[in-house]
Design a protein around this motif. Structure first.
Motif, PDB file in Angstrom:
ATOM      1  N   GLY A 146       4.941   5.104 -11.685  1.00  0.00           N
ATOM      2  CA  GLY A 146       5.922   4.091 -12.057  1.00  0.00           C
ATOM      3  C   GLY A 146       6.236   3.152 -10.904  1.00  0.00           C
ATOM      4  N   LEU A 147       6.359   3.710  -9.698  1.00  0.00           N
ATOM      5  CA  LEU A 147       6.610   2.886  -8.514  1.00  0.00           C
ATOM      6  C   LEU A 147       5.428   1.953  -8.257  1.00  0.00           C
ATOM      7  CD1 LEU A 147       8.157   5.561  -6.102  1.00  0.00           C
ATOM      8  CD2 LEU A 147       9.365   3.710  -7.272  1.00  0.00           C
ATOM      9  N   ARG A 148       4.228   2.489  -8.434  1.00  0.00           N
ATOM     10  CA  ARG A 148       3.028   1.661  -8.267  1.00  0.00           C
ATOM     11  C   ARG A 148       3.066   0.481  -9.224  1.00  0.00           C
ATOM     12  NH1 ARG A 148      -2.088   3.452 -11.461  1.00  0.00           N
ATOM     13  NH2 ARG A 148      -0.505   2.916 -12.996  1.00  0.00           N
ATOM     14  N   ASP A 149       3.388   0.761 -10.481  1.00  0.00           N
ATOM     15  CA  ASP A 149       3.396  -0.296 -11.486  1.00  0.00           C
ATOM     16  C   ASP A 149       4.504  -1.313 -11.221  1.00  0.00           C
ATOM     17  OD1 ASP A 149       1.312   1.019 -12.710  1.00  0.00           O
ATOM     18  OD2 ASP A 149       2.578   2.023 -14.193  1.00  0.00           O
ATOM     19  N   ARG A 150       5.657  -0.818 -10.794  1.00  0.00           N
ATOM     20  CA  ARG A 150       6.811  -1.701 -10.602  1.00  0.00           C
ATOM     21  C   ARG A 150       6.607  -2.652  -9.426  1.00  0.00           C
ATOM     22  NH1 ARG A 150      11.887  -0.580  -8.402  1.00  0.00           N
ATOM     23  NH2 ARG A 150      11.278   1.579  -8.042  1.00  0.00           N
ATOM     24  N   HIS A 151       5.970  -2.161  -8.366  1.00  0.00           N
ATOM     25  CA  HIS A 151       5.798  -2.980  -7.173  1.00  0.00           C
ATOM     26  C   HIS A 151       4.392  -3.565  -7.049  1.00  0.00           C
ATOM     27  CE1 HIS A 151       9.742  -1.918  -5.803  1.00  0.00           C
ATOM     28  NE2 HIS A 151       9.465  -0.640  -5.705  1.00  0.00           N
ATOM     29  N   GLY A 152       3.488  -3.208  -7.995  1.00  0.00           N
ATOM     30  CA  GLY A 152       2.126  -3.718  -7.929  1.00  0.00           C
ATOM     31  C   GLY A 152       1.361  -3.218  -6.722  1.00  0.00           C
ATOM     32  N   ALA A 153       1.733  -2.036  -6.251  1.00  0.00           N
ATOM     33  CA  ALA A 153       1.130  -1.511  -5.030  1.00  0.00           C
ATOM     34  C   ALA A 153      -0.236  -0.892  -5.293  1.00  0.00           C
ATOM     35  CB  ALA A 153       2.050  -0.464  -4.405  1.00  0.00           C
ATOM     36  N   THR A 154      -1.046  -0.848  -4.259  1.00  0.00           N
ATOM     37  CA  THR A 154      -2.277  -0.071  -4.259  1.00  0.00           C
ATOM     38  C   THR A 154      -1.899   1.351  -3.864  1.00  0.00           C
ATOM     39  OG1 THR A 154      -3.587  -2.000  -3.629  1.00  0.00           O
ATOM     40  CG2 THR A 154      -4.548   0.171  -3.186  1.00  0.00           C
ATOM     41  N   LEU A 155      -2.350   2.329  -4.640  1.00  0.00           N
ATOM     42  CA  LEU A 155      -1.955   3.725  -4.407  1.00  0.00           C
ATOM     43  C   LEU A 155      -3.173   4.561  -4.029  1.00  0.00           C
ATOM     44  CD1 LEU A 155       0.016   6.166  -4.623  1.00  0.00           C
ATOM     45  CD2 LEU A 155      -0.427   6.184  -7.085  1.00  0.00           C
ATOM     46  N   VAL A 156      -3.077   5.236  -2.888  1.00  0.00           N
ATOM     47  CA  VAL A 156      -4.106   6.201  -2.488  1.00  0.00           C
ATOM     48  C   VAL A 156      -3.425   7.549  -2.333  1.00  0.00           C
ATOM     49  CG1 VAL A 156      -5.877   6.825  -0.798  1.00  0.00           C
ATOM     50  CG2 VAL A 156      -5.378   4.404  -1.240  1.00  0.00           C
ATOM     51  N   LEU A 157      -3.951   8.552  -3.029  1.00  0.00           N
ATOM     52  CA  LEU A 157      -3.297   9.853  -2.945  1.00  0.00           C
ATOM     53  C   LEU A 157      -4.307  10.977  -2.745  1.00  0.00           C
ATOM     54  CD1 LEU A 157      -3.525  11.457  -5.964  1.00  0.00           C
ATOM     55  CD2 LEU A 157      -2.041   9.555  -6.586  1.00  0.00           C
ATOM     56  N   VAL A 158      -3.889  11.945  -1.947  1.00  0.00           N
ATOM     57  CA  VAL A 158      -4.641  13.184  -1.734  1.00  0.00           C
ATOM     58  C   VAL A 158      -4.062  14.227  -2.658  1.00  0.00           C
ATOM     59  CG1 VAL A 158      -5.058  15.073  -0.106  1.00  0.00           C
ATOM     60  CG2 VAL A 158      -5.234  12.698   0.668  1.00  0.00           C
ATOM     61  N   THR A 159      -4.913  14.914  -3.398  1.00  0.00           N
ATOM     62  CA  THR A 159      -4.381  15.929  -4.299  1.00  0.00           C
ATOM     63  C   THR A 159      -5.401  17.017  -4.603  1.00  0.00           C
ATOM     64  OG1 THR A 159      -3.265  16.269  -6.430  1.00  0.00           O
ATOM     65  CG2 THR A 159      -5.072  14.680  -6.396  1.00  0.00           C
ATOM     66  N   HIS A 160      -4.880  18.213  -4.875  1.00  0.00           N
ATOM     67  CA  HIS A 160      -5.677  19.296  -5.435  1.00  0.00           C
ATOM     68  C   HIS A 160      -5.436  19.418  -6.938  1.00  0.00           C
ATOM     69  CE1 HIS A 160      -6.036  20.947  -1.230  1.00  0.00           C
ATOM     70  NE2 HIS A 160      -7.244  21.202  -1.706  1.00  0.00           N
ATOM     71  N   ALA A 161      -4.444  18.661  -7.428  1.00  0.00           N
ATOM     72  CA  ALA A 161      -4.048  18.778  -8.840  1.00  0.00           C
ATOM     73  C   ALA A 161      -4.962  17.935  -9.722  1.00  0.00           C
ATOM     74  CB  ALA A 161      -2.595  18.330  -9.012  1.00  0.00           C
ATOM     75  N   ILE A 183       0.862  -1.185   0.000  1.00  0.00           N
ATOM     76  CA  ILE A 183       0.000   0.000   0.000  1.00  0.00           C
ATOM     77  C   ILE A 183       0.894   1.230   0.000  1.00  0.00           C
ATOM     78  CG2 ILE A 183      -1.725   1.315   1.296  1.00  0.00           C
ATOM     79  CD1 ILE A 183      -2.596  -1.379   2.566  1.00  0.00           C
ATOM     80  N   LEU A 184       0.653   2.134  -0.951  1.00  0.00           N
ATOM     81  CA  LEU A 184       1.421   3.373  -1.049  1.00  0.00           C
ATOM     82  C   LEU A 184       0.451   4.538  -0.847  1.00  0.00           C
ATOM     83  CD1 LEU A 184       4.266   4.469  -1.692  1.00  0.00           C
ATOM     84  CD2 LEU A 184       3.678   4.388  -4.116  1.00  0.00           C
ATOM     85  N   LEU A 185       0.730   5.366   0.169  1.00  0.00           N
ATOM     86  CA  LEU A 185      -0.116   6.502   0.507  1.00  0.00           C
ATOM     87  C   LEU A 185       0.653   7.788   0.243  1.00  0.00           C
ATOM     88  CD1 LEU A 185      -1.438   5.210   3.975  1.00  0.00           C
ATOM     89  CD2 LEU A 185      -2.535   4.928   1.736  1.00  0.00           C
ATOM     90  N   ALA A 186       0.020   8.740  -0.437  1.00  0.00           N
ATOM     91  CA  ALA A 186       0.699   9.992  -0.767  1.00  0.00           C
ATOM     92  C   ALA A 186      -0.224  11.171  -0.471  1.00  0.00           C
ATOM     93  CB  ALA A 186       1.100   9.996  -2.246  1.00  0.00           C
ATOM     94  N   ASP A 187       0.271  12.101   0.351  1.00  0.00           N
ATOM     95  CA  ASP A 187      -0.510  13.267   0.754  1.00  0.00           C
ATOM     96  C   ASP A 187       0.016  14.508   0.036  1.00  0.00           C
ATOM     97  OD1 ASP A 187      -2.210  15.008   1.997  1.00  0.00           O
ATOM     98  OD2 ASP A 187      -1.326  14.836   3.983  1.00  0.00           O
ATOM     99  N   GLU A 188      -0.705  14.977  -0.974  1.00  0.00           N
ATOM    100  CA  GLU A 188      -0.303  16.147  -1.770  1.00  0.00           C
ATOM    101  C   GLU A 188       1.163  16.036  -2.216  1.00  0.00           C
ATOM    102  OE1 GLU A 188      -2.113  18.501  -2.912  1.00  0.00           O
ATOM    103  OE2 GLU A 188      -3.854  18.751  -1.657  1.00  0.00           O
ATOM    104  N   PRO A 189       1.525  14.936  -2.893  1.00  0.00           N
ATOM    105  CA  PRO A 189       2.945  14.717  -3.212  1.00  0.00           C
ATOM    106  C   PRO A 189       3.558  15.765  -4.132  1.00  0.00           C
ATOM    107  CG  PRO A 189       1.555  13.183  -4.420  1.00  0.00           C
ATOM    108  CD  PRO A 189       0.669  13.877  -3.439  1.00  0.00           C
ATOM    109  N   THR A 190       2.719  16.508  -4.859  1.00  0.00           N
ATOM    110  CA  THR A 190       3.254  17.546  -5.757  1.00  0.00           C
ATOM    111  C   THR A 190       2.939  18.950  -5.244  1.00  0.00           C
ATOM    112  OG1 THR A 190       1.224  17.562  -7.118  1.00  0.00           O
ATOM    113  CG2 THR A 190       2.959  16.021  -7.746  1.00  0.00           C
ATOM    114  N   GLY A 191       2.393  19.045  -4.036  1.00  0.00           N
ATOM    115  CA  GLY A 191       1.898  20.326  -3.530  1.00  0.00           C
ATOM    116  C   GLY A 191       2.943  21.405  -3.353  1.00  0.00           C
TER     117      GLY A 191
END
Length: 227
Positions: free
Chosen positions: A188-203, A164-172
């Protein structure tokens, strides 16, 4: 999509404020599937980051249930939560959270060293190369740009090969060019490791790349929509 890896049932978060209890999250019910990319959007103060923190066990729900990989985070003590996160999750914050007295290589190796991995520095070096920073391994955070620091933070999150990969405004905190580069690396990291990605973003451009977008308003899910 695969099995459910994150499951929230009527998850609530109430914190003590100066004027009394403040309801941050008001009963969130949500499932995230293995390999899915979920974007959390909504106005400032809507509870997006708080929801992400519940998913990562970085904030404890004051009501309801939060399951990650079938484990109930709401019943774990801090030590068990820390061990669970270390083994299964990578977290990326807007403000990088690098250790200023450590080099880029040392920062990336930290979670592996804590886990007792023998080849921690070799793996950290390989992960830095993946994010294009092999040549900056000996530099400290203060010697790097914001974009470089976020790349190091991404490498640190990915080096444990999290499910599980969690990202909070990673480009903020980044300009457009660096933000776009971080987006590409994150997916790319998600694809390489097959991770589930949840991200918070305004973008919007980042949300558009997600499999699904959930909008929060005033601590509640307003409308789950397909991205």
């Amino acid at each position: 999509m695969g099995d459910t890896v994150l499951s929230l049932r009527d998850a609530r978060l109430t914190l003590d404020g100066n004027a009394g209890p403040v309801e941050i999250l008001k009963g969130i019910t949500l499932d995230v599937a293995q390999g899915e990319t979920l974007g959390l959007v909504g106005p400032s103060g809507s509870g997006k980051s708080s929801l992400l923190m519940l998913m990562g066990g970085l904030e404890r729900a004051t009501g309801g249930q939060v399951l990650a990989l079938g484990q109930d985070l709401t019943t774990m003590d801090e030590d068990r939560l820390a061990r669970f996160r270390m083994a299964n999750m990578g977290v990326v914050f807007q403000s990088f959270h690098l250790i200023p007295t450590m080099t880029a290589l040392e920062n990336v190796a930290v979670p592996l060293e804590l886990a007792g991995v023998a080849d921690a520095f070799d793996r950290a070096r390989a992960e830095l190369e993946t994010v294009g920073l092999a040549h900056r391994g000996g530099h400290y955070p203060a010697q790097m740009s914001g974009g470089e620091q976020q790349r190091v933070a991404l490498a640190r999150a990915a080096v444990v090969r999290p499910r599980i990969l969690l990202a909070d405004e990673p480009t903020g905190n980044l300009d457009g060019v660096n933000g776009a580069a971080i987006m590409d690396l994150l997916f790319g990291l998600r694809d390489r490791h097959g991770a589930t990605l949840v991200l918070v973003t305004h973008a919007r451009e980042l949300a558009d790349r997600c499999d699904r977008v959930v909008r929060l308003v005033d601590g509640m899910v307003a409308e789950p929509v397909a991205a």
